[in-house]
Design an enzyme around this catalytic site. Structure first.
Site, PDB file in Angstrom:
ATOM      1  CD  GLU A  71      -2.906   1.183   2.328  1.00 56.61           C
ATOM      2  OE1 GLU A  71      -3.713   2.130   2.403  1.00 56.61           O
ATOM      3  OE2 GLU A  71      -2.874   0.269   3.171  1.00 56.61           O
ATOM      4  N   GLY A 211       4.378   1.195  10.508  1.00 57.28           N
ATOM      5  CA  GLY A 211       3.880   0.863  11.838  1.00 57.28           C
ATOM      6  C   GLY A 211       3.197  -0.490  11.835  1.00 57.28           C
ATOM      7  CB  ALA A 212       0.518  -2.122  12.006  1.00 54.52           C
ATOM      8  CD  GLU A 214      -4.919  -2.031   5.910  1.00 55.90           C
ATOM      9  OE1 GLU A 214      -5.503  -1.322   5.067  1.00 55.90           O
ATOM     10  OE2 GLU A 214      -3.964  -1.604   6.591  1.00 55.90           O
ATOM     11  CG  ASN A 215      -0.290  -6.865   4.202  1.00 58.85           C
ATOM     12  OD1 ASN A 215      -0.319  -5.974   3.368  1.00 58.85           O
ATOM     13  ND2 ASN A 215       0.666  -6.972   5.105  1.00 58.85           N
ATOM     14  CG  HIS A 247      -6.555   0.582  12.930  1.00 57.47           C
ATOM     15  ND1 HIS A 247      -7.336   1.710  12.853  1.00 57.47           N
ATOM     16  CD2 HIS A 247      -5.949   0.480  11.713  1.00 57.47           C
ATOM     17  CE1 HIS A 247      -7.222   2.256  11.661  1.00 57.47           C
ATOM     18  NE2 HIS A 247      -6.378   1.529  10.943  1.00 57.47           N
ATOM     19  CD  GLU A 248      -3.234  -2.089  11.011  1.00 54.86           C
ATOM     20  OE1 GLU A 248      -3.656  -2.327   9.872  1.00 54.86           O
ATOM     21  OE2 GLU A 248      -2.890  -0.942  11.351  1.00 54.86           O
ATOM     22  CG  HIS A 251      -8.007  -1.909   8.041  1.00 55.43           C
ATOM     23  ND1 HIS A 251      -8.787  -1.006   7.352  1.00 55.43           N
ATOM     24  CD2 HIS A 251      -6.984  -1.184   8.577  1.00 55.43           C
ATOM     25  CE1 HIS A 251      -8.264   0.212   7.478  1.00 55.43           C
ATOM     26  NE2 HIS A 251      -7.184   0.129   8.219  1.00 55.43           N
ATOM     27  CD  GLU A 270      -6.471   3.325   6.833  1.00 55.34           C
ATOM     28  OE1 GLU A 270      -6.621   3.229   8.072  1.00 55.34           O
ATOM     29  OE2 GLU A 270      -5.857   2.472   6.154  1.00 55.34           O
TER      30      GLU A 270
END
Length: 584
Positions: A71, A211-212, A214-215, A247-248, A251, A270
């Site tokens: 991304e 940071g992270a 969400e794949n 959060h991830e 998603h 987001e």
């Protein structure tokens, strides 16, 4: 037309026939193939060098392992592909590597095949049955340690939860694993959303550059947002891990199963997911404290952004560099816009809107308009004017004044809104602003009955401010109660109101709203350029304060005195049963 960067193209074939060089052309990082049939199988063979990929996008080497970051436009560094979020496909990924160097091979979806190959190599095949855009593709190959857990879904399926970390860090994964389990249970309970695959992988390494991410089914984290143990981590570390893990995971539905048509719709995934992780954190911890922290962050980062040369709406209209889209406005203000919809509709109607959104758009790439339309159709509430929050930049200012008619037992509250010009938007139309209001009397909150109503309806009412100026009349108000404005910070605005120091002290002691009670005690002109609830208030004049004297008008000092006490201390106010901050 396919996108590609830094690719050594060896062959291109259509339906098994290798194309000659003249049958396709590569220009400006695009591959163009003319005269393709409507349906075909296109096969490209490319060579890439992850060790030379210093862009840290696509597939690259970091800390001795291979990992991806796709991304927003990283997949084009892996192979030729229409690298756009609205192109969704099912992925089957076969990985082979030297077992000694890369014993762990991970990608999206479920592991459907694995085995040994000649020469000390091994193979793994991963298949994701759900269509996804290529920015959610992920691959990890390296030497990692495993910490396992599981989660039983409401339908009875057992999902394997697997955290892959650098060797020696296994004892620091427990909190992240528990946070993931809580997030999965919460999403089922609050939104009816169940995880859809057999395994959920999280890779946490110290050298991941983001940071992270969400794949789908293979989140990649910097270890900061996964690893923690009581001996060294702070409360903030534990709360941050819980929030980012959630959060991830959230998603998976708001971003993965339903994604963006184009990057201008970034806040669709987001802003909505930030709202969801804020609600989760509020439910599993303290809702009041969570709201305070969220607004502090908004005022510190987004309010200045909205009032500077880089001001932009949550759905921008143009960009020079796609990575510059990831702003506090798109994320945090985007979450506030979702929260306002939740406030206007109420929790039950908002849930119906979410259900309709997923029923209509699961497996598709959609727009902010599609989300708002689902909310309108599910609730019957017109959000036409509210859509301006998606297209207009800037932080509105709401000015409040009120008067009390003791004889008529009536309090009239007048609200006016204005928004300063921002780059490219010299004139602003009125927003639809939900202003949550209470009236605080001597014994606490008063029941609220608006003019024209037959009975009071609770102690907090949401007023719809849609005109440049509106007046709202509250009936049966026997005393000169004090308005508690913007309860719960119901809109991302700055409020100006004629509060004196004694008024603020009164709200600190008697307001039932946790956010406004806290906000009344903040230093005027604080983060975001405003005081309580976004309300400027008056600082006592220099030299007017002594250690024992109350502020003018009585009460307590809700803000920092103009000169520091000696010795430094905190000051109590017995009459108002509250603590007021002094110099520390």
């Amino acid at each position: 037309m396919l996108d590609g960067q830094a690719l050594d193209t060896r062959s291109v074939a259509v339906d098994g026939r290798v194309l000659e060089p003249g049958e396709y052309r590569i220009e400006d990082e695009r591959m163009v193939i003319d005269q393709l049939p409507d349906r075909c199988i296109l096969t490209t063979v490319v060579v890439i060098d992850p060790t030379a990929n210093t862009a840290l996008e696509g597939l690259y080497v970091s800390g001795g392992m291979l990992c991806t970051q796709c991304e927003a436009e990283g997949f084009r560094r892996i192979t030729w592909y229409p690298d756009r979020p609205d192109v969704m496909a099912r992925f089957r990924v076969a990985i082979s590597a030297d077992r000694a160097r890369f014993p762990i091979l991970l990608s999206n979806g479920n592991l459907v095949e694995q085995g040994e190959l000649e020469g000390g190599r091994h193979r793994a095949v991963w298949e994701d049955p759900f269509p996804k855009p290529c920015y959610l593709f992920a691959l990890v190959a390296g030497d990692l340690a495993l910490v396992e857990g599981d989660f039983a879904t409401r339908s009875g399926r057992k999902v394997g939860l697997r955290f892959w970390v650098e060797h020696g860090n296994q004892d620091q994964v427990g909190h992240a694993l528990a946070s993931l389990q809580k997030a999965m249970a919460w999403d089922e309970q609050v939104f009816g959303l169940e995880y859809d695959l057999d395994v959920y992988n999280v890779v946490a390494v110290s050298h991941f550059n983001m940071g992270a991410m969400e794949n789908k089914s293979l989140n990649i984290f910097n270890s900061k947002y996964v690893l923690a143990k009581r001996e060294t981590a702070t409360d903030g570390d534990f709360l941050g891990i819980e929030s980012v893990i959630a959060h991830e995971y959230f998603h998976n539905w708001t971003g993965n199963r339903v994604t963006c048509r184009d990057w201008f719709q970034l806040t669709l995934k987001e802003g909505l997911t930030v709202f969801r992780d804020q609600e989760f954190s509020g439910d599993v911890n303290s809702r009041g404290l969570q709201r305070i922290e969220d607004v502090r962050a908004l005022r510190a980062a987004q309010f200045p952004e909205d009032n500077g040369p880089m001001a932009h709406p949550i759905r921008p209209e143009s960009y020079v560099e796609i990575n510059n889209f990831y702003t506090s406005t798109v994320y945090e203000k985007g979450a506030e816009v979702i929260r306002m919809i939740h406030t206007l509709l109420g929790a039950e109607a908002f849930r119906k809107g979410m259900d309709l959104y997923f029923a209509r758009h699961d497996g598709h790439a959609v727009t902010c308009e599609d989300f708002v339309a689902a909310m309108e159709d599910a609730s019957g509430i017109d959000l036409g004017q509210f859509r301006r929050w998606y297209s207009q930049a800037g932080t509105p200012k709401v000015t409040a004044r009120w008067s009390h008619d003791a004889a008529a037992r009536r309090l009239t509250l007048t609200l006016a809104q204005s928004t300063k010009p921002t780059p490219g938007q010299p004139e602003k139309l009125p927003f639809h602003i939900p202003v949550a209001v209470g009236l605080v009397g001597k014994a606490g909150d008063l029941p609220l009955r608006l003019e024209g109503e037959n009975a009071a309806r609770g102690a907090t009412r949401v007023l719809n401010l849609v005109l440049p100026e509106q007046s709202f009349v509250f009936e049966d108000v026997a005393e000169a109660a004090l308005p508690s404005l913007l309860r719960g910070f119901s809109a991302p605005v700055v409020v100006e109101a004629p509060y004196g120091q004694a008024d603020l002290a009164y709200l600190m002691a008697g307001d039932s709203d946790a956010f406004n009670r806290w906000d009344a005690g903040q230093e005027p002109g604080g983060a975001g350029g405003a005081g309580p609830g976004g309300r400027p208030c008056r600082r006592p004049a220099a030299g007017a304060w002594t250690r024992s004297s109350p502020p003018p008008g009585g009460g307590c000092w809700p803000t920092m005195p103009p000169t520091p006490p000696s010795p430094p201390r905190r000051w109590a106010c017995p009459a108002f049963r509250c603590w007021a901050s002094a110099w520390r």
